[in-house]
Motif scaffolding. Sequence first.
Motif, PDB file in Angstrom:
ATOM      1  N   ILE A 101      33.805  35.585  41.180  1.00  0.00           N
ATOM      2  CA  ILE A 101      33.055  36.826  41.024  1.00  0.00           C
ATOM      3  C   ILE A 101      32.650  37.382  42.383  1.00  0.00           C
ATOM      4  N   GLY A 102      32.231  36.500  43.265  1.00  0.00           N
ATOM      5  CA  GLY A 102      31.841  36.946  44.595  1.00  0.00           C
ATOM      6  C   GLY A 102      32.985  37.621  45.334  1.00  0.00           C
ATOM      7  N   ALA A 103      34.194  37.098  45.159  1.00  0.00           N
ATOM      8  CA  ALA A 103      35.351  37.702  45.808  1.00  0.00           C
ATOM      9  C   ALA A 103      35.630  39.091  45.254  1.00  0.00           C
ATOM     10  N   GLU A 104      35.421  39.275  43.952  1.00  0.00           N
ATOM     11  CA  GLU A 104      35.661  40.591  43.356  1.00  0.00           C
ATOM     12  C   GLU A 104      34.609  41.597  43.798  1.00  0.00           C
ATOM     13  N   LEU A 105      33.351  41.161  43.895  1.00  0.00           N
ATOM     14  CA  LEU A 105      32.319  42.050  44.426  1.00  0.00           C
ATOM     15  C   LEU A 105      32.630  42.430  45.872  1.00  0.00           C
ATOM     16  N   GLN A 106      33.114  41.474  46.642  1.00  0.00           N
ATOM     17  CA  GLN A 106      33.448  41.763  48.036  1.00  0.00           C
ATOM     18  C   GLN A 106      34.625  42.727  48.133  1.00  0.00           C
ATOM     19  N   THR A 107      35.573  42.611  47.192  1.00  0.00           N
ATOM     20  CA  THR A 107      36.688  43.565  47.162  1.00  0.00           C
ATOM     21  C   THR A 107      36.176  44.983  46.979  1.00  0.00           C
ATOM     22  N   MET A 108      35.215  45.160  46.075  1.00  0.00           N
ATOM     23  CA  MET A 108      34.653  46.492  45.859  1.00  0.00           C
ATOM     24  C   MET A 108      33.851  46.956  47.065  1.00  0.00           C
ATOM     25  N   HIS A 130      34.481  40.983  34.419  1.00  0.00           N
ATOM     26  CA  HIS A 130      35.534  39.994  34.664  1.00  0.00           C
ATOM     27  C   HIS A 130      36.036  39.504  33.315  1.00  0.00           C
ATOM     28  N   HIS A 131      35.100  39.075  32.460  1.00  0.00           N
ATOM     29  CA  HIS A 131      35.395  38.778  31.054  1.00  0.00           C
ATOM     30  C   HIS A 131      34.591  39.753  30.208  1.00  0.00           C
ATOM     31  N   PHE A 132      35.243  40.547  29.393  1.00  0.00           N
ATOM     32  CA  PHE A 132      34.539  41.490  28.523  1.00  0.00           C
ATOM     33  C   PHE A 132      33.574  40.727  27.621  1.00  0.00           C
ATOM     34  N   GLY A 133      32.285  41.015  27.765  1.00  0.00           N
ATOM     35  CA  GLY A 133      31.273  40.373  26.933  1.00  0.00           C
ATOM     36  C   GLY A 133      30.969  38.944  27.303  1.00  0.00           C
ATOM     37  N   GLY A 134      31.542  38.452  28.407  1.00  0.00           N
ATOM     38  CA  GLY A 134      31.351  37.046  28.744  1.00  0.00           C
ATOM     39  C   GLY A 134      30.755  36.764  30.102  1.00  0.00           C
ATOM     40  N   GLY A 148      42.257  56.823  27.270  1.00  0.00           N
ATOM     41  CA  GLY A 148      43.499  56.240  27.724  1.00  0.00           C
ATOM     42  C   GLY A 148      43.436  54.764  28.029  1.00  0.00           C
ATOM     43  N   GLY A 149      42.244  54.143  27.978  1.00  0.00           N
ATOM     44  CA  GLY A 149      42.137  52.727  28.229  1.00  0.00           C
ATOM     45  C   GLY A 149      41.976  51.981  26.933  1.00  0.00           C
ATOM     46  N   ALA A 150      41.713  50.685  27.020  1.00  0.00           N
ATOM     47  CA  ALA A 150      41.533  49.905  25.801  1.00  0.00           C
ATOM     48  C   ALA A 150      40.652  48.717  26.089  1.00  0.00           C
ATOM     49  N   SER A 151      39.909  48.272  25.079  1.00  0.00           N
ATOM     50  CA  SER A 151      39.182  47.027  25.195  1.00  0.00           C
ATOM     51  C   SER A 151      40.197  45.903  25.275  1.00  0.00           C
ATOM     52  N   PRO A 152      39.864  44.801  25.930  1.00  0.00           N
ATOM     53  CA  PRO A 152      40.819  43.718  26.096  1.00  0.00           C
ATOM     54  C   PRO A 152      41.197  43.086  24.769  1.00  0.00           C
ATOM     55  N   ASP A 153      42.387  42.504  24.725  1.00  0.00           N
ATOM     56  CA  ASP A 153      42.821  41.791  23.534  1.00  0.00           C
ATOM     57  C   ASP A 153      41.876  40.640  23.271  1.00  0.00           C
ATOM     58  N   PRO A 154      41.628  40.317  21.989  1.00  0.00           N
ATOM     59  CA  PRO A 154      40.715  39.226  21.666  1.00  0.00           C
ATOM     60  C   PRO A 154      41.102  37.947  22.388  1.00  0.00           C
ATOM     61  N   GLY A 155      40.129  37.388  23.106  1.00  0.00           N
ATOM     62  CA  GLY A 155      40.364  36.119  23.774  1.00  0.00           C
ATOM     63  C   GLY A 155      41.114  36.242  25.062  1.00  0.00           C
ATOM     64  N   ALA A 156      41.546  37.441  25.435  1.00  0.00           N
ATOM     65  CA  ALA A 156      42.333  37.587  26.642  1.00  0.00           C
ATOM     66  C   ALA A 156      41.474  37.329  27.862  1.00  0.00           C
ATOM     67  N   ASP A 157      42.060  36.721  28.909  1.00  0.00           N
ATOM     68  CA  ASP A 157      41.377  36.470  30.153  1.00  0.00           C
ATOM     69  C   ASP A 157      41.652  37.664  31.054  1.00  0.00           C
ATOM     70  N   VAL A 158      40.736  38.610  31.061  1.00  0.00           N
ATOM     71  CA  VAL A 158      40.923  39.836  31.817  1.00  0.00           C
ATOM     72  C   VAL A 158      40.324  39.636  33.199  1.00  0.00           C
ATOM     73  N   THR A 159      41.143  39.369  34.193  1.00  0.00           N
ATOM     74  CA  THR A 159      40.649  39.064  35.519  1.00  0.00           C
ATOM     75  C   THR A 159      41.406  39.852  36.567  1.00  0.00           C
ATOM     76  N   THR A 160      40.861  39.844  37.770  1.00  0.00           N
ATOM     77  CA  THR A 160      41.514  40.419  38.918  1.00  0.00           C
ATOM     78  C   THR A 160      41.989  39.291  39.807  1.00  0.00           C
ATOM     79  N   TRP A 168      28.146  47.380  36.064  1.00  0.00           N
ATOM     80  CA  TRP A 168      28.599  46.091  35.521  1.00  0.00           C
ATOM     81  C   TRP A 168      28.028  45.933  34.114  1.00  0.00           C
ATOM     82  N   TRP A 169      28.926  45.718  33.134  1.00  0.00           N
ATOM     83  CA  TRP A 169      28.522  45.602  31.733  1.00  0.00           C
ATOM     84  C   TRP A 169      28.022  44.193  31.429  1.00  0.00           C
ATOM     85  N   MET A 170      26.923  44.104  30.687  1.00  0.00           N
ATOM     86  CA  MET A 170      26.347  42.819  30.329  1.00  0.00           C
ATOM     87  C   MET A 170      26.691  42.392  28.905  1.00  0.00           C
ATOM     88  N   LEU A 171      26.248  43.168  27.907  1.00  0.00           N
ATOM     89  CA  LEU A 171      26.391  42.786  26.499  1.00  0.00           C
ATOM     90  C   LEU A 171      27.065  43.927  25.728  1.00  0.00           C
TER      91      LEU A 171
END
Length: 400
Positions: free
Chosen positions: A116-123, A92-96, A7-19, A133-136
């Motif tokens: 990034i620190g703020a997002e880790l603190q949110t969790m 935060h950025h898929f693959g980035g 039901g999910g999807a990989s982000p659109d190419p080049g999209a800035d996928v952030t919280t 956390w995905w790396m590559l």
Amino acid sequence: MLAAACGGASPDPGADVTTDTSSSAASTSAESSTTSTTADGTTTADTSTSADSSTGSAETTPPCDDPCPAPNGGLQWSCRRRFAHGINYAWHHFGGDFGGIPQWGQLGVSEQPEVIGAELQTMKDAGASVIRWWMLPDLRGAGVVLDASGTPTGLGGTLVADLQTALDLAEQSDVYLMLCLFSFDAFRPDQDVAGITVPGLQPIVLDDARRSALMETVVRPIAQTVAAHPHAQRVIAWDVINEPEWAMTGPSPYGDMDYSPNPDLQAISHAQMETFVADTIDVLHQEGDALVTVGGAAMKWAKAWSAVDVDFYQFHIYDWIDLYWPYDMAPSAYGVDDKPVVMGEFPLGGLSSASYAQMLQAWWDLGYAGAMGWQLIEATPEQLQQVRDFTDAHACEASW
């Protein structure tokens, strides 16, 4: 996570996928130790005995003093056995996040530590103790350098600095990381994505020389970077590859159902993927003490990684899986009883058959070793509160 099935999807190419973030010493004596597996599958270390070569005497090291071990099932880390409760970041950025994607202006962790620190603190504030956390997930970023023949030659971009900063931020937020090295996504053929040539991983995996180069110039330096860091203990586990079964074809040699690969991927056999996974595990174990697992797609392939040296099993569950391999069964019901089992992905919003609270309570009672919902960037405040509620109910046993 498989986009089509879950039901999910990989982000659109080049999209800035952030919280939105506005709101041991090495011992010179000869040591002998043994490990034992408890009835719930938790692997623990027994008391060790060190023989002093100069005196011939034996010194007994006392066992860990753990004030609140998880009572039913858990992972052993830093002398504490806990139910590994957490959240999939997963990026935060898929693959980035590790290396950056300069062509799209996407920065790695080290170039945006406050974000990034703020997002880790949110969790952390939501009650997560472990962050997956995905790396590559594929090779779109600058983190891996390939030569003209497609052979890996080293780490690039800001990957080393990003990894070091991630460990600093984990220490700052008091969370532990399960770093997922690769994903089935990388088995797409070579492709152009929004102006970036993204090479596929399959030719590297299948070629002995290229696969060896990947181990020695990418996997090993990554593991060594963690091992050399003062906060290396913040990496509790490595996840070799997310849901590799979607890039596999043919029969299972261990009695599971045949593989049904994603048609968009360059699928390989079980034996070929097993070789890649085993090679990666060997390097990770050689270079550090962190646990190692594989992000299994589903209990449908419960035995897929039973012959490689993982420290615990990991499975994912979504509605389509729950229909045939329901969430409220003990691991032993699926023939998995020799190592701890963590549910590494499931909807934070719950399954059609069960709420988050019902799933977590079932897994706690049935002896699972942990659970990490999917994923921060899709989570609502109400869903994050459910994570918090479970942690509050098990304040010590579900947090390192």
